[in-house]
Design an enzyme around this catalytic site. Structure first.
Site, PDB file in Angstrom:
ATOM      1  N   ARG A  37      43.642  -1.136 -74.011  1.00 51.19           N
ATOM      2  CA  ARG A  37      44.362  -0.028 -74.661  1.00 51.19           C
ATOM      3  C   ARG A  37      45.137   0.792 -73.631  1.00 51.19           C
ATOM      4  NH1 ARG A  37      40.563   2.335 -79.631  1.00 51.19           N
ATOM      5  NH2 ARG A  37      41.560   1.061 -81.226  1.00 51.19           N
ATOM      6  N   LYS A 198      31.408  -7.538 -95.579  1.00 54.15           N
ATOM      7  CA  LYS A 198      31.279  -6.959 -96.916  1.00 54.15           C
ATOM      8  C   LYS A 198      32.586  -6.829 -97.685  1.00 54.15           C
ATOM      9  CE  LYS A 198      27.125  -4.307 -96.168  1.00 54.15           C
ATOM     10  NZ  LYS A 198      26.575  -2.959 -96.024  1.00 54.15           N
ATOM     11  N   GLY A 355      38.557  -4.845 -84.863  1.00 51.30           N
ATOM     12  CA  GLY A 355      37.665  -4.956 -83.707  1.00 51.30           C
ATOM     13  C   GLY A 355      37.021  -6.328 -83.572  1.00 51.30           C
ATOM     14  N   GLY A 378      40.699   0.804 -87.758  1.00 52.75           N
ATOM     15  CA  GLY A 378      40.816   1.507 -89.037  1.00 52.75           C
ATOM     16  C   GLY A 378      42.258   1.638 -89.506  1.00 52.75           C
TER      17      GLY A 378
HETATM   18  C1  3PG Z   1      40.011   3.540 -83.157  1.00 55.28           C
HETATM   19  O1  3PG Z   1      39.322   3.203 -82.197  1.00 55.28           O
HETATM   20  O2  3PG Z   1      40.054   2.889 -84.220  1.00 55.28           O
HETATM   21  C2  3PG Z   1      40.873   4.748 -83.015  1.00 55.28           C
HETATM   22  O3  3PG Z   1      40.831   5.232 -81.720  1.00 55.28           O
HETATM   23  C3  3PG Z   1      40.483   5.810 -84.012  1.00 55.28           C
HETATM   24  O4  3PG Z   1      39.194   6.272 -83.762  1.00 55.28           O
HETATM   25  P1  3PG Z   1      38.376   6.971 -84.929  1.00 55.28           P
HETATM   26  O5  3PG Z   1      37.985   5.899 -85.897  1.00 55.28           O
HETATM   27  O6  3PG Z   1      37.179   7.629 -84.282  1.00 55.28           O
HETATM   28  O7  3PG Z   1      39.295   7.985 -85.572  1.00 55.28           O
HETATM   29 MG    MG Z   2      37.324   3.158 -85.456  1.00 53.99          MG
END
Ligand code: 3PG
Ligand code: MG
Length: 400
Positions: A37, A198, A355, A378
């Site tokens: 990142r 899920k 991820g 997310g």
């Molecule tokens: C992530 O790792 O998906 C982003 O940095 C956002 O982090 P968060 O889900 O804690 O908002």
């Molecule tokens: Mg996250």
């Protein structure tokens, strides 16, 4: 035509540019465990510096919930950023107030400062305009280069964009272009592979994708719920019984939209999820009552491979099996290698993210061959749901 500004729209020479990036990196014993990142953030920073700007870097790390949590300090990330940039980074022990102003002054014209974790202040996640104002005081221009945080309406991603002239950074631009090209202007047939444990976490993703893609392949634990909804006995497999109707609705919606759903044909089963567990490969009407489906089988891999060969675009989120525990990584690895080879041959545009998917591609050493691998988790999911992300919306309306 783009509907937000980019750094091409500003003369940044002599200006202090506040840039929101995603330095939410994995840490192990106080050091950065994976710098990807950070590396992706660096081109925009370097370009701004080359154009004569000073750069003030803002990010969060982890979820400290509005309190100072020393283990979530960005200080060690600042050292890693300095290494990757090949220059000094002046660190501010607080993201606002005198400490921040001092670090910005210490960085000087043409320098780089990194502000401490934004989420040490509760006002960040509250999208507090006064807090955004204190951040905005530090710079002349605002650049958002954090697509992976764009699903958050926080002070540094939303409120601040209406307080300063605002633009998307190069990573944000690249990310949006790759994702939009893959889903909204895709070469067809367009195939999506959605896996993971899920259905319940991906109902909206599946609902949106069936309207957009030609083929939706479902794998991972969530496939069991679809199979069970069709009356297949999945033994002891993970199966969300309360999602059976939802699975049925998604199938019906797919039929209406002319989207073909590809479910597994066979499975690798075992009595326990353990590395090197004794496995059996079975057709789906033969799942033993005492076993769990832990990966899709070779017939399913062959089916997905044939579909990939016919596709021109692939969007992939979520592994096909319990990939962290070999041998249940076989199907995921095989499909990753197939998609990588087709992409290398110029026959497929492949976009992947999330991820687990990124981890699986890294393990199968195929990440560099994909057309685009997003580091967003997310935000990628919410984008796959077809939602407008607040961080993007703010850039569109955020011209001060
Ligand atoms: C992530 O790792 O998906 C982003 O940095 C956002 O982090 P968060 O889900 O804690 O908002
Ligand atoms: Mg996250």
């Amino acid at each position: 035509m783009k509907d937000f500004k980019t750094i091409d729209d500003f003369d940044v020479r002599g200006k202090r540019v506040l840039i929101r990036v995603d330095l939410n990196v994995p840490m192990t014993s106080g050091e950065v465990a994976d710098a990807i990142r950070i590396e992706r953030t660096v081109p925009t920073i370097k370009e701004l510096l080359a154009k004569g700007a000073s750069v003030i870097v803002m990010s969060h790390l982890g979820r400290p919930k509005g309190k100072v949590v020393p283990e979530m300090s960005l200080k060690p990330v600042g050292r890693a950023l300095a290494r990757v940039l090949g220059r000094e980074v002046s660190f501010a022990g607080d993201c606002i107030g005198p400490a921040a102003a001092d670090a910005v002054a210490a960085a000087g014209p043409g320098g780089v400062a990194l502000l401490e974790n934004l989420r040490f202040h509760p006002e960040e996640e509250a999208n507090d305009p006064a807090f955004a104002g204190k951040l905005a005081e530090l710079g002349h221009l605002y650049v958002n280069d954090a697509f992976s945080c764009a699903h958050r309406a926080h002070a540094s991603t939303a409120a601040i964009a209406s307080l300063l002239p605002a633009a998307a950074g190069r990573l944000m631009e690249a990310e949006l272009k790759a994702l939009t090209d893959a889903l909204d202007h895709a070469a067809r047939p367009l195939m999506a592979i959605v896996g993971g444990a899920k259905v319940s976490t991906k109902v909206a993703v599946l609902g949106n994708l069936v309207r957009k893609v030609d083929v939706l392949a479902i794998g991972g634990g969530m496939a069991n719920t679809f199979l069970a909804a069709q009356g297949i006995d999945v033994g002891k497999s993970l199966n969300e019984r309360d999602m059976a109707d939802t699975a049925g609705e998604i199938m019906a919606r797919a039929t209406e939209s002319g989207c073909e759903i590809a479910l597994p044909i066979d499975a690798v089963v075992a009595r326990e999820l353990k590395e090197g567990a004794a496995t059996q490969t079975v057709m789906l009407d033969r799942v033993p009552a005492d076993s769990m489906i832990l990966d899709v089988g070779p017939a399913s891999v062959a089916d997905l491979t044939a579909r990939l060969k016919r596709a021109r675009t692939l969007v992939w989120n979520g592994p096909l099996g319990a990939f962290e525990t070999p041998p249940f990584d076989r199907a995921t690895n095989a499909i990753a290698r197939e998609a990588a080879a087709l992409t290398r041959a110029g026959k497929l545009v492949s976009v992947a993210g999330g991820g687990d998917t990124v981890a699986a591609l890294a393990r199968s050493r195929t990440m560099d061959d994909f057309s685009y691998v997003t580091m967003a988790g997310g935000a990628f999911l919410e984008w796959l749901e077809g939602r407008e992300l607040p961080g993007i919306a703010a850039l569109k309306g955020g011209d001060a």
